[in-house]
Design an enzyme around this catalytic site. Structure first.
Site, PDB file in Angstrom:
ATOM      1  N   ARG A 103     -29.479  -2.121 -43.887  1.00 51.59           N
ATOM      2  CA  ARG A 103     -29.458  -1.984 -45.349  1.00 51.59           C
ATOM      3  C   ARG A 103     -30.734  -1.382 -45.906  1.00 51.59           C
ATOM      4  O   ARG A 103     -31.162  -1.751 -47.002  1.00 51.59           O
ATOM      5  CB  ARG A 103     -29.241  -3.345 -46.037  1.00 51.59           C
ATOM      6  N   ARG A 151     -29.783  -1.785 -52.684  1.00 51.60           N
ATOM      7  CA  ARG A 151     -30.127  -2.048 -54.087  1.00 51.60           C
ATOM      8  C   ARG A 151     -31.562  -2.508 -54.313  1.00 51.60           C
ATOM      9  O   ARG A 151     -32.002  -2.595 -55.452  1.00 51.60           O
ATOM     10  CB  ARG A 151     -29.156  -3.093 -54.662  1.00 51.60           C
ATOM     11  N   ARG A 187     -26.519   4.897 -57.943  1.00 53.75           N
ATOM     12  CA  ARG A 187     -25.242   4.195 -57.858  1.00 53.75           C
ATOM     13  C   ARG A 187     -24.710   3.768 -59.225  1.00 53.75           C
ATOM     14  O   ARG A 187     -23.526   3.442 -59.342  1.00 53.75           O
ATOM     15  CB  ARG A 187     -25.393   2.952 -56.962  1.00 53.75           C
ATOM     16  N   ASP A 212     -19.586   2.423 -45.344  1.00 47.38           N
ATOM     17  CA  ASP A 212     -19.257   1.001 -45.244  1.00 47.38           C
ATOM     18  C   ASP A 212     -18.278   0.771 -44.096  1.00 47.38           C
ATOM     19  O   ASP A 212     -17.530   1.679 -43.738  1.00 47.38           O
ATOM     20  CB  ASP A 212     -18.651   0.488 -46.549  1.00 47.38           C
ATOM     21  N   TYR A 243     -11.746  -9.530 -42.429  1.00 48.84           N
ATOM     22  CA  TYR A 243     -11.681  -9.091 -43.835  1.00 48.84           C
ATOM     23  C   TYR A 243     -10.244  -8.773 -44.251  1.00 48.84           C
ATOM     24  O   TYR A 243      -9.820  -9.076 -45.358  1.00 48.84           O
ATOM     25  CB  TYR A 243     -12.532  -7.838 -44.056  1.00 48.84           C
TER      26      TYR A 243
HETATM   27  O1  CP3 Z   1     -28.488   1.109 -45.121  1.00 47.18           O
HETATM   28  C1  CP3 Z   1     -27.521   0.757 -44.405  1.00 47.18           C
HETATM   29  O2  CP3 Z   1     -27.528  -0.269 -43.688  1.00 47.18           O
HETATM   30  C2  CP3 Z   1     -26.335   1.684 -44.289  1.00 47.18           C
HETATM   31  C3  CP3 Z   1     -25.211   1.418 -45.075  1.00 47.18           C
HETATM   32  C4  CP3 Z   1     -24.289   0.229 -44.884  1.00 47.18           C
HETATM   33  C5  CP3 Z   1     -23.606  -0.346 -45.981  1.00 47.18           C
HETATM   34  N1  CP3 Z   1     -22.703  -1.238 -45.491  1.00 47.18           N
HETATM   35  C6  CP3 Z   1     -23.804   0.021 -47.388  1.00 47.18           C
HETATM   36  C7  CP3 Z   1     -23.499  -0.993 -48.425  1.00 47.18           C
HETATM   37  C8  CP3 Z   1     -23.843  -0.414 -43.733  1.00 47.18           C
HETATM   38  C9  CP3 Z   1     -24.311  -0.226 -42.299  1.00 47.18           C
HETATM   39  C10 CP3 Z   1     -22.836  -1.337 -44.129  1.00 47.18           C
HETATM   40  C11 CP3 Z   1     -22.057  -2.172 -43.188  1.00 47.18           C
HETATM   41  C12 CP3 Z   1     -21.309  -3.327 -43.690  1.00 47.18           C
HETATM   42  N2  CP3 Z   1     -20.520  -3.420 -44.801  1.00 47.18           N
HETATM   43  C13 CP3 Z   1     -21.220  -4.565 -43.000  1.00 47.18           C
HETATM   44  C14 CP3 Z   1     -21.859  -4.851 -41.660  1.00 47.18           C
HETATM   45  C15 CP3 Z   1     -23.283  -5.222 -41.804  1.00 47.18           C
HETATM   46  C16 CP3 Z   1     -23.504  -6.607 -42.343  1.00 47.18           C
HETATM   47  O3  CP3 Z   1     -23.976  -6.691 -43.464  1.00 47.18           O
HETATM   48  O4  CP3 Z   1     -23.167  -7.554 -41.633  1.00 47.18           O
HETATM   49  C17 CP3 Z   1     -20.402  -5.422 -43.766  1.00 47.18           C
HETATM   50  C18 CP3 Z   1     -20.046  -6.852 -43.426  1.00 47.18           C
HETATM   51  C19 CP3 Z   1     -19.953  -4.678 -44.904  1.00 47.18           C
HETATM   52  C20 CP3 Z   1     -19.039  -5.138 -45.990  1.00 47.18           C
HETATM   53  C21 CP3 Z   1     -19.781  -5.140 -47.265  1.00 47.18           C
HETATM   54  N3  CP3 Z   1     -20.057  -4.010 -48.015  1.00 47.18           N
HETATM   55  C22 CP3 Z   1     -20.396  -6.251 -47.909  1.00 47.18           C
HETATM   56  C23 CP3 Z   1     -20.326  -7.680 -47.443  1.00 47.18           C
HETATM   57  C24 CP3 Z   1     -21.063  -5.745 -49.039  1.00 47.18           C
HETATM   58  C25 CP3 Z   1     -21.951  -6.511 -50.004  1.00 47.18           C
HETATM   59  C26 CP3 Z   1     -21.331  -6.799 -51.321  1.00 47.18           C
HETATM   60  C27 CP3 Z   1     -22.368  -7.199 -52.320  1.00 47.18           C
HETATM   61  O5  CP3 Z   1     -22.014  -7.202 -53.490  1.00 47.18           O
HETATM   62  O6  CP3 Z   1     -23.526  -7.505 -51.958  1.00 47.18           O
HETATM   63  C28 CP3 Z   1     -20.832  -4.360 -49.076  1.00 47.18           C
HETATM   64  C29 CP3 Z   1     -21.358  -3.404 -50.078  1.00 47.18           C
HETATM   65  C30 CP3 Z   1     -22.435  -2.504 -49.647  1.00 47.18           C
HETATM   66  N4  CP3 Z   1     -22.357  -1.724 -48.524  1.00 47.18           N
HETATM   67  C31 CP3 Z   1     -23.680  -2.282 -50.306  1.00 47.18           C
HETATM   68  C32 CP3 Z   1     -24.354  -1.321 -49.541  1.00 47.18           C
HETATM   69  C33 CP3 Z   1     -25.696  -0.708 -49.799  1.00 47.18           C
HETATM   70  C34 CP3 Z   1     -24.149  -2.947 -51.598  1.00 47.18           C
HETATM   71  C35 CP3 Z   1     -23.317  -2.597 -52.791  1.00 47.18           C
HETATM   72  C36 CP3 Z   1     -23.681  -1.376 -53.611  1.00 47.18           C
HETATM   73  O7  CP3 Z   1     -24.361  -0.454 -53.162  1.00 47.18           O
HETATM   74  O8  CP3 Z   1     -23.253  -1.317 -54.751  1.00 47.18           O
END
Ligand code: CP3
Length: 347
Positions: free
Chosen positions: A17, A21, A30, A66, A144
């Site tokens: 990550r 954010r 975003r 994602d 999921y």
């Molecule tokens: O910088 C990085 O790591 C690359 C981008 C990345 C994202 N998601 C962007 C993202 C990666 C590698 C992921 C993988 C991902 N997505 C996982 C596996 C890694 C982990 O965290 O265990 C999982 C479980 C997801 C599913 C997912 N997507 C979740 C649980 C969330 C969070 C929701 C929240 O509100 O916090 C997301 C959203 C997400 N994916 C964000 C980002 C930067 C945050 C939301 C946004 O940008 O608005």
């Protein structure tokens, strides 16, 4: 280089990550845009991937995307709901629901936007650091798709494992097939390493992990490597199974060059248990970013001493949280570079 266990000038470092954010420029890019619309824009993904590299001397980039784009490609609706996280309005409930899924996915058609993002980003990085592609692992995606979103127990998804084991294997197999094609597409597009996220390994016990996670993780690495070999390519693969400490020995013998660790595993015991068979990646508790900066440097030093400088990629034990201070991330990267450079010189 490190993935293959060779020594470098300093230990390489990146953060899960790292595009997120916690960066004001990320929030600005975003703002007001739907999450998955952003994922479908190669230009936006490229920009978000590069943002952390402009601030910090990270040694790798991970493509912004994602894991849930795969269930979407298989025909499921997934929304990112503010304050709630990923949400499936119509999750899988019973085995009959598998018929709703697209079993054979044309990844170029359904996920070509990710490949375009990778190619564009690879060009823009100009060889400065490697670009990592990624996927969710079958069990994490299945959980999921059945649960419909985040959960404390994932009991709906685990119910399938106990009540519908055959249908569970059918779904895991379907996902594995799509994932292999998806990863091969990412490499063809320019990804230079691949990470497989089994984020929900920890809700399984050792017995369920053996049956419903590990065989598919192994299959993914084996199939991807076999196909890449035919194409004359060799790409390092990282497996990150969060909270799967019970499976560490098996994970180190599952065809991946690198095993990612969460912060519940002690670096020295991880080295012992993996017997030098793989490189290790991790595993600072992201909450250490709430500590004063001098403390971060000490924590990093101990972590480096525990893992050693060879066959080690410094990272966090899970992703950064949105309320973290970018300056702490800078301190982390600097501490890894400084301490490891010294340790390597003193050898
Ligand atoms: O910088 C990085 O790591 C690359 C981008 C990345 C994202 N998601 C962007 C993202 C990666 C590698 C992921 C993988 C991902 N997505 C996982 C596996 C890694 C982990 O965290 O265990 C999982 C479980 C997801 C599913 C997912 N997507 C979740 C649980 C969330 C969070 C929701 C929240 O509100 O916090 C997301 C959203 C997400 N994916 C964000 C980002 C930067 C945050 C939301 C946004 O940008 O608005």
């Amino acid at each position: 280089t490190t993935a293959r266990g060779e020594e470098t000038e300093h230990v390489p470092v990146w953060c899960m990550r790292q595009a997120g954010r916690y960066l004001p420029e990320f929030r600005e890019s975003r703002a007001g845009k739907d999450f998955f619309d952003t994922c479908r824009s190669p230009e936006a993904c490229c920009e978000l991937t590069l943002q952390p590299l402009r601030r910090f001397p990270f040694d790798a980039a991970i493509i912004f995307s994602d894991i849930l784009v795969i269930p979407q490609a298989m025909g499921m609706d997934v929304q990112m709901v503010a304050g709630k996280g990923p949400t499936f309005p119509d999750p899988l409930k019973e085995p009959e629901d598998l018929q709703r899924l697209q079993a054979k996915v044309d990844v170029d058609k359904e996920l070509g936007y990710v490949f375009k993002a990778i190619t564009l980003t690879r060009h823009k990085i100009e060889g400065k650091v490697p670009l990592i592609g990624f996927t969710g692992a079958p069990w994490t995606l299945m959980s999921y798709m059945i649960e419909g979103g985040g959960s404390r127990t994932f009991s709906k998804a685990k119910r399938w494992l106990y009540r519908h084991p055959e249908a569970s294997h059918m779904l895991l197999r379907m996902l594995t097939d799509v994932i292999v094609e998806y990863l091969l597409g990412q490499v063809a597009a320019g990804a230079q390493a691949l990470q497989v996220f089994e984020s929900h390994a920890g809700i399984l016990g050792p017995v369920e992990f053996q049956e419903f996670s590990l065989p598919y993780l192994r299959d993914i690495a084996r199939c991807v490597k076999e196909k890449l070999k035919d194409a004359g390519k060799d790409i390092p693969m990282i497996v990150f199974a969060k909270d799967a400490h019970y499976g560490l020995e098996d994970l180190s013998q599952s065809h991946y060059e690198v095993v990612g660790l969460d912060w519940t595993i002690d670096p020295r015991s991880a080295r012992e248990r993996t017997g030098g068979k793989v490189s290790l990646q991790g595993n600072m508790d992201p909450c250490a970013f709430y500590a004063p900066k001098e403390r971060i440097s000490d924590i990093v030093k101990k972590m480096l001493e525990g893992f050693g400088t060879r066959g080690y990629i410094a990272n966090l034990g899970h992703g950064l949280y949105p309320d973290m201070d970018p300056e702490s991330v800078g301190a982390f990267v600097e501490a890894v570079h400084q301490h490891s450079k010294q340790m390597i010189k003193q050898k």
